[in-house]
Design an enzyme around this catalytic site. Sequence first.
Site, PDB file in Angstrom:
ATOM      1  N   ASP A   1     -15.266  -3.740  -1.586  1.00  0.00           N
ATOM      2  CA  ASP A   1     -14.813  -3.479  -0.219  1.00  0.00           C
ATOM      3  C   ASP A   1     -16.037  -3.358   0.675  1.00  0.00           C
ATOM      4  OD1 ASP A   1     -12.258  -3.383  -1.292  1.00  0.00           O
ATOM      5  OD2 ASP A   1     -12.323  -1.219  -1.577  1.00  0.00           O
TER       6      ASP A   1
ATOM      7  N   ASP B   1       0.859  -1.180   0.000  1.00  0.00           N
ATOM      8  CA  ASP B   1       0.000   0.000   0.000  1.00  0.00           C
ATOM      9  C   ASP B   1       0.899   1.234   0.000  1.00  0.00           C
ATOM     10  OD1 ASP B   1      -2.047  -1.795   0.187  1.00  0.00           O
ATOM     11  OD2 ASP B   1      -2.709  -1.188   2.185  1.00  0.00           O
TER      12      ASP B   1
END
Length: 237
Positions: free
Chosen positions: A129, A8
């Site tokens: 998500d 990330d």
Amino acid sequence: MILYPAIDLLGGRAVRLFKGDYNQVTVYSEHPEEVGRDFAACGADHIHIVDLEGARDGGTPNLDTVLKIKAASGACCEIGGGIRSMEVIDRYLSAGMDRVILGTAACENEALLVEAVQKYGEKIVVGADLKDGYVATRGWLKQSEFTAEAFFERCVRLGIQNVICTDISRDGAMRGTNRELYRELNRRYHLNITASGGVSSMEDVLALNEMGLYAAIIGKAYYTGDIDLKKAVELTR
């Protein structure tokens, strides 16, 4: 099962957020390309990359870093975060990325999703998500109108092949992955489903592998040493 160790990106650094909270950031490396090189040394030939600034603000603010990871690792790399236009999709794929992930755009712009799939096929991955039973967007900061069930049914209807499903409540929390969720999704939908969020032990990896899941993303557990990536790759091949 394919394993996707994750990087990330925030400000050109490899970080992790706790449950998607931009105010709870842990920095793991100032040089993300070195992390990608380490993944490859462990035998991983796929890498999951998220541009957290892109997810929040749009655009490709970490493109140079993304391409350094791709070059250093030699892996099949997928990128997500802020991909909300054909221009950005084209930019990533023409630069050499292998797959792009549409999250917010998959919820908010069906025409773009359809166009992208028609142009690039399996190179287009949809990110689902989940938070409180709904699909979250805009870097997990906004709740969409889609329930998990409605969203997955829409993916099937539109001919999507690959879906990454993240249980936000488990992401970065090291509480184990939501095995029941992935077992049910894998049973119910004819899709290549990738588990993401909370894959925090070798037991999680083996359980997902045994249920025949397409892939799993390993994030924080790699950085904390709770999952031996080399061993995990060997056991899932």
